[in-house]
Design an enzyme around this catalytic site. Sequence first.
Site, PDB file in Angstrom:
ATOM      1  N   SER A  83       0.816  -1.225   0.000  1.00  0.00           N
ATOM      2  CA  SER A  83       0.000   0.000   0.000  1.00  0.00           C
ATOM      3  C   SER A  83       0.841   1.261   0.000  1.00  0.00           C
ATOM      4  O   SER A  83       0.298   2.363   0.068  1.00  0.00           O
ATOM      5  CB  SER A  83      -0.900   0.047   1.229  1.00  0.00           C
ATOM      6  OG  SER A  83      -1.758  -1.049   1.238  1.00  0.00           O
ATOM      7  N   THR A 185      -1.474   2.030   4.476  1.00  0.00           N
ATOM      8  CA  THR A 185      -0.854   3.356   4.352  1.00  0.00           C
ATOM      9  C   THR A 185      -0.219   3.738   5.671  1.00  0.00           C
ATOM     10  O   THR A 185      -0.844   3.551   6.711  1.00  0.00           O
ATOM     11  CB  THR A 185      -1.980   4.385   4.096  1.00  0.00           C
ATOM     12  OG1 THR A 185      -2.447   4.178   2.782  1.00  0.00           O
ATOM     13  CG2 THR A 185      -1.512   5.812   4.243  1.00  0.00           C
ATOM     14  N   THR A 203       1.579   6.874   0.803  1.00  0.00           N
ATOM     15  CA  THR A 203       0.734   5.767   0.324  1.00  0.00           C
ATOM     16  C   THR A 203       0.812   5.607  -1.187  1.00  0.00           C
ATOM     17  O   THR A 203       1.163   6.558  -1.905  1.00  0.00           O
ATOM     18  CB  THR A 203      -0.741   6.032   0.701  1.00  0.00           C
ATOM     19  OG1 THR A 203      -1.532   4.882   0.417  1.00  0.00           O
ATOM     20  CG2 THR A 203      -1.321   7.212  -0.058  1.00  0.00           C
ATOM     21  N   ARG A 213      -6.291   9.441  -9.938  1.00  0.00           N
ATOM     22  CA  ARG A 213      -6.996   9.629  -8.648  1.00  0.00           C
ATOM     23  C   ARG A 213      -5.990   9.990  -7.550  1.00  0.00           C
ATOM     24  O   ARG A 213      -4.930   9.406  -7.434  1.00  0.00           O
ATOM     25  CB  ARG A 213      -7.722   8.331  -8.293  1.00  0.00           C
ATOM     26  CG  ARG A 213      -8.489   8.376  -6.974  1.00  0.00           C
ATOM     27  CD  ARG A 213      -7.670   7.820  -5.825  1.00  0.00           C
ATOM     28  NE  ARG A 213      -8.489   7.632  -4.626  1.00  0.00           N
ATOM     29  CZ  ARG A 213      -7.964   7.327  -3.432  1.00  0.00           C
ATOM     30  NH1 ARG A 213      -6.676   7.197  -3.271  1.00  0.00           N
ATOM     31  NH2 ARG A 213      -8.766   7.168  -2.397  1.00  0.00           N
ATOM     32  N   ASP A 216      -6.691  11.126   0.178  1.00  0.00           N
ATOM     33  CA  ASP A 216      -6.547  12.090   1.278  1.00  0.00           C
ATOM     34  C   ASP A 216      -5.101  12.251   1.748  1.00  0.00           C
ATOM     35  O   ASP A 216      -4.726  13.274   2.307  1.00  0.00           O
ATOM     36  CB  ASP A 216      -7.371  11.614   2.487  1.00  0.00           C
ATOM     37  CG  ASP A 216      -6.910  10.241   2.967  1.00  0.00           C
ATOM     38  OD1 ASP A 216      -6.697   9.349   2.115  1.00  0.00           O
ATOM     39  OD2 ASP A 216      -6.728  10.064   4.189  1.00  0.00           O
ATOM     40  N   THR A 236      -6.377   7.059   7.787  1.00  0.00           N
ATOM     41  CA  THR A 236      -6.153   5.960   6.856  1.00  0.00           C
ATOM     42  C   THR A 236      -7.514   5.399   6.454  1.00  0.00           C
ATOM     43  O   THR A 236      -8.519   5.659   7.114  1.00  0.00           O
ATOM     44  CB  THR A 236      -5.256   4.879   7.499  1.00  0.00           C
ATOM     45  OG1 THR A 236      -5.013   3.842   6.535  1.00  0.00           O
ATOM     46  CG2 THR A 236      -5.877   4.275   8.747  1.00  0.00           C
ATOM     47  N   GLY A 237      -7.526   4.656   5.357  1.00  0.00           N
ATOM     48  CA  GLY A 237      -8.800   4.128   4.874  1.00  0.00           C
ATOM     49  C   GLY A 237      -9.210   4.811   3.585  1.00  0.00           C
ATOM     50  O   GLY A 237      -8.350   5.314   2.847  1.00  0.00           O
ATOM     51  N   GLY A 239      -9.866   7.339   1.163  1.00  0.00           N
ATOM     52  CA  GLY A 239      -9.492   8.753   1.108  1.00  0.00           C
ATOM     53  C   GLY A 239     -10.651   9.681   0.805  1.00  0.00           C
ATOM     54  O   GLY A 239     -10.743  10.777   1.365  1.00  0.00           O
TER      55      GLY A 239
HETATM   56  C1  SD4 Z   1      -6.176   6.624   0.053  1.00  0.00           C
HETATM   57  N1  SD4 Z   1      -6.208   6.870   2.430  1.00  0.00           N
HETATM   58  O1  SD4 Z   1      -5.487   6.823  -0.930  1.00  0.00           O
HETATM   59  C2  SD4 Z   1      -5.493   6.254   1.338  1.00  0.00           C
HETATM   60  C3  SD4 Z   1      -5.397   4.792   1.444  1.00  0.00           C
HETATM   61  C4  SD4 Z   1      -5.119   4.283   2.790  1.00  0.00           C
HETATM   62  O2  SD4 Z   1      -4.578   2.592   4.156  1.00  0.00           O
HETATM   63  O3  SD4 Z   1      -5.165   4.911   3.786  1.00  0.00           O
HETATM   64  N2  SD4 Z   1      -4.789   3.083   2.917  1.00  0.00           N
HETATM   65  O4  SD4 Z   1      -7.408   6.676   0.030  1.00  0.00           O
END
Ligand code: SD4
Length: 323
Positions: A83, A185, A203, A213, A216, A236-237, A239
């Site tokens: 990631s 990330t 990330t 794309r 966040d 995280t998660g 975005g």
């Molecule tokens: C994203 N927030 O590009 C990042 C991905 C992420 O753990 O956090 N992965 O959306």
Amino acid sequence: MADRRKFIARSLLGSVGIALGNISRAAHRQAGILAAPPPMVVSTWNNVPANKTAWKVIKKGGRALDAVEQGVRRVEADPEDMSVGYGGRPDRDGKVTLDACIMDEEGNCGSVCFLQHIMHPISVARLVMEKTPHVMLAGDGALQFALENGFRQTNLLTADAEKSWEEWKVKSQYQPVINIENHDTIGMLGIGQDGRIAGACTTSGAAFKMHGRVGDSPIIGAGLFVDDEIGAAVATGLGEAVIKTAGSFLVVELMRQGMPPQAACEEAIRRIIRKQKGYREFQVGFLALNREGMVGAYAIHPGFSYVLTRDGAHEMVQAGSSF
Ligand code: SD4
């Protein structure tokens, strides 16, 4: 003795807080009213080696900014982490595109997004902060800046990442699933021995995203926010969900209003759940610390964890979640 001093400082702060009114916490600190926070490092998910690297810098009395940069660089160079950086999963066109940002104790920040072919986007982001009048460089412009500043072009697509892309292409469905995209990330926050706070986030973004794309993670206030007078937060998660709620900034602002980091992370997650209908289908996690050295973390769904380093000990902590 130190504890007693801290206690007196806190009680003093309580009793004079109203009188001090708008005077900033920095002024309080200068006046010796706020105790310095303890040195520490926290980072999202489970990357103990990253914290170890960062802690080495802090232990030697280095700047928190150097610690978080060095810490996340370790993950960027790790082909096993799919990631982040080298070895990250590509977008739907098979290109590895990277997002990263960094923020120092003075509120300076730098960021790169949609950057290809560079192993250490976090260090390019730092250079944007230190060498340009800008905060963010994107795509080819970010690459050009990196190459002009001595970064080498590298093929970031490993055989494993390419294989996962080939497998994805069979159905070509873009359906973000909770934790399944192996969202690890890395967002890292550090407090140096001088009590100053800095943060970094890096990330390869959502796996198999549309080409171009940006999530966040490189957006100051979404993926990362540091206010040395208050504390810092990383996200995280998914975005898109974090951007919609200016997540990290929100967490820091909630702490500014008096919430401890845990309550602030929980409130920010509640905000996402309240406002964004699809929350059952995606994951978001926040990790935060404040100037008193308190740490908080919370996610929509179970599975989010973080690594906490204090006094040279590294502890994996499972974060709470709404469901
Ligand atoms: C994203 N927030 O590009 C990042 C991905 C992420 O753990 O956090 N992965 O959306």
